[in-house]
Design a protein around this motif. Structure first.
Motif, PDB file in Angstrom:
ATOM      1  N   HIS A   1       0.840  -1.200   0.000  1.00 48.60           N
ATOM      2  CA  HIS A   1       0.000   0.000   0.000  1.00 48.60           C
ATOM      3  C   HIS A   1       0.874   1.248   0.000  1.00 48.60           C
ATOM      4  N   THR A   2       1.898   1.254   0.822  1.00 51.12           N
ATOM      5  CA  THR A   2       2.831   2.382   0.882  1.00 51.12           C
ATOM      6  C   THR A   2       3.500   2.588  -0.474  1.00 51.12           C
ATOM      7  N   GLU A   3       3.954   1.497  -1.064  1.00 52.03           N
ATOM      8  CA  GLU A   3       4.626   1.542  -2.356  1.00 52.03           C
ATOM      9  C   GLU A   3       3.669   1.975  -3.474  1.00 52.03           C
ATOM     10  N   ALA A   4       2.463   1.443  -3.461  1.00 52.59           N
ATOM     11  CA  ALA A   4       1.499   1.709  -4.527  1.00 52.59           C
ATOM     12  C   ALA A   4       0.940   3.123  -4.477  1.00 52.59           C
TER      13      ALA A   4
ATOM     14  N   GLY B   1       2.316   5.704  -2.496  1.00 47.22           N
ATOM     15  CA  GLY B   1       3.345   6.709  -2.244  1.00 47.22           C
ATOM     16  C   GLY B   1       3.144   7.541  -0.993  1.00 47.22           C
ATOM     17  N   HIS B   2       2.911   6.902   0.108  1.00 46.51           N
ATOM     18  CA  HIS B   2       2.744   7.619   1.373  1.00 46.51           C
ATOM     19  C   HIS B   2       3.543   6.915   2.466  1.00 46.51           C
ATOM     20  N   ASP B   3       3.610   7.529   3.633  1.00 46.02           N
ATOM     21  CA  ASP B   3       4.262   6.889   4.768  1.00 46.02           C
ATOM     22  C   ASP B   3       3.468   5.648   5.156  1.00 46.02           C
TER      23      ASP B   3
END
Length: 132
Positions: free
Chosen positions: A20-23, A25-27
């Motif tokens: 989810h972070t990678e997809a 782009g958030h912390d």
């Protein structure tokens, strides 16, 4: 590259949180995906390349005939390779086998070609109220 797709496949929270972070782009946010999908979802689809989780989509539902695509995510290095399309196709198959009549999705403007052209959704009127 061999990608496997599993309706209601096994996963661990750390892998989905990292994806989810990678997809998106958030912390990283420590979310209990396992509890959420088991409590609220008709199903979900996991895409794996060997042991690596490379895609995930959640299929929420109303308990009746409406299912909803949420949180479609594919690792950036495999975007535009068909992984996302197969995630949604597998999700649609799972919702159809549960006797759902409709599969809904909402998305940001830049994802129109993916959902309309690659996945076969059609344009409909819909409404939205921002709550935050």
């Amino acid at each position: 590259m061999t990608i496997t797709y599993a309706w209601r496949g096994d996963f661990d929270n750390a892998a989905v949180n990292a994806l989810h972070t990678e997809a998106f782009g958030h912390d990283q946010m420590p979310m209990d995906w396992h509890a959420q999908v088991h409590r609220h979802s008709l199903g979900w689809v996991c895409a794996r390349e060997a042991d690596r989780l490379v895609g995930f989509v959640n299929v929420a539902w109303d308990g009746g005939v409406h299912a909803f695509i949420l949180d479609t995510m594919v690792t950036p290095d495999l975007r535009k390779t068909g992984v996302g399309t197969e995630l949604v196709t597998t999700a649609a198959r799972g919702a159809r086998s549960a006797n759902c009549e409709w599969l809904h999705v909402d998305f940001d403007e830049h994802l129109r070609p993916f959902y309309f052209d690659a996945c076969g959704f059609r344009r409909t009127d819909a409404g939205l109220i921002a709550l935050r």
